[in-house]
Design an enzyme around this catalytic site. Structure first.
Site, PDB file in Angstrom:
ATOM      1  N   GLU A 210     -47.163 -15.261  27.760  1.00 57.91           N
ATOM      2  CA  GLU A 210     -45.986 -15.890  27.408  1.00 57.91           C
ATOM      3  C   GLU A 210     -45.453 -16.792  28.382  1.00 57.91           C
ATOM      4  OE1 GLU A 210     -43.656 -16.797  25.440  1.00 57.91           O
ATOM      5  OE2 GLU A 210     -42.338 -14.954  24.786  1.00 57.91           O
ATOM      6  N   ASP A 211     -44.705 -17.756  27.781  1.00 59.03           N
ATOM      7  CA  ASP A 211     -44.270 -19.047  28.775  1.00 59.03           C
ATOM      8  C   ASP A 211     -43.370 -18.546  29.905  1.00 59.03           C
ATOM      9  OD1 ASP A 211     -42.243 -18.645  26.826  1.00 59.03           O
ATOM     10  OD2 ASP A 211     -42.162 -20.698  26.416  1.00 59.03           O
TER      11      ASP A 211
ATOM     12  N   ASP B 166     -37.217 -14.597  30.524  1.00 59.40           N
ATOM     13  CA  ASP B 166     -35.318 -14.923  31.002  1.00 59.40           C
ATOM     14  C   ASP B 166     -35.012 -13.770  31.182  1.00 59.40           C
ATOM     15  OD1 ASP B 166     -33.409 -16.480  31.746  1.00 59.40           O
ATOM     16  OD2 ASP B 166     -33.208 -17.186  29.594  1.00 59.40           O
TER      17      ASP B 166
ATOM     18  N   PHE C 265     -32.497 -24.157  33.906  1.00 60.74           N
ATOM     19  CA  PHE C 265     -33.265 -24.408  32.748  1.00 60.74           C
ATOM     20  C   PHE C 265     -34.694 -25.370  33.255  1.00 60.74           C
ATOM     21  CE2 PHE C 265     -34.316 -26.967  29.147  1.00 60.74           C
ATOM     22  CZ  PHE C 265     -34.508 -25.952  28.153  1.00 60.74           C
TER      23      PHE C 265
ATOM     24  N   ARG D 154     -43.004 -30.445  25.649  1.00 58.18           N
ATOM     25  CA  ARG D 154     -44.137 -29.396  26.097  1.00 58.18           C
ATOM     26  C   ARG D 154     -45.340 -30.213  26.430  1.00 58.18           C
ATOM     27  NH1 ARG D 154     -42.293 -25.003  22.916  1.00 58.18           N
ATOM     28  NH2 ARG D 154     -41.098 -25.301  21.084  1.00 58.18           N
TER      29      ARG D 154
END
Ligand code: 5GP
Length: 176
Positions: free
Chosen positions: A100-101, A104, A153, A166
């Site tokens: 997963e990136d 959060d 962010f 990206r």
């Protein structure tokens, strides 16, 4: 500084640092999964660069598959749920590593994990490039974490801001 749409981001983590940290994670996975045949389950879109860098350094016999999560669907009992789309492999008795990136709040990963576990894999572990410990609402056990970052962010290295960014080869952060 880099501008995407209406926002300007500052440099955060360089490509060199990202790649050397991912190489360390690959080494850890090589040791942990020696003699096994893990199935990497890459969560698109955000994890595509992290996944490619990670598996390049893994000489183990392994399989790599790609899934997406649906946009939120509301149900009465659970509220917002995201379903796995595109999973064709059987997970029964497999050693699954989710890639997963970013984790959060942990809500997405928590739901994903429940859906994966229902498919009876032998083991499931999580590899995430980024983790925001301050934002966590649902604790999940993260075996491989690239970087713990503050609750801000970020964009780049697979992560987008409104569809763009990206392709950036480093991570950038929105100034406070
Ligand atoms: P969670 O359910 O853990 O709150 O959210 C996970 C998802 O939110 C990630 O897969 C990612 O799509 C998005 N996300 C959370 N934080 C960030 C961030 O800082 N930057 C970007 N680009 N996406 C984020």
């Amino acid at each position: 500084m880099i501008t995407i749409h209406d926002k300007t981001f500052s440099p955060f983590i360089s490509r060199d640092l990202i790649e050397s940290r991912i190489a360390e994670l690959s080494t850890q996975i090589n040791t942990d999964y020696e003699g096994r045949n893990p199935l990497f389950l890459v969560v698109l879109n955000g994890a595509f660069l992290f996944a490619s860098e990670l598996v390049k350094n893994i000489p183990l016999t392994c399989e790599i598959t790609f899934v997406r999560l649906s946009s939120y669907a509301q149900t009465e009992s659970t509220g917002k749920v995201r379903q796995i789309i595109g999973l064709e492999e059987k997970l029964t008795d497999r050693d699954v590593i989710i890639i997963e990136d970013i984790v959060d709040t942990g809500l997405t990963m928590h739901q994903l994990l429940q859906q994966i576990q229902a498919l009876a894999p032998r083991t499931v572990e999580i590899a995430t490039l980024l983790h925001k410990p301050e934002a966590i609402k649902k604790a999940v056990d993260l075996r491989y974490v690239g970087f713990e970052i503050p609750n801000r962010f970020v964009v780049g290295y697979g992560l987008d801001y409104d569809g763009a960014g990206r392709n950036l080869d480093a991570l950038y952060v929105l100034p406070e």
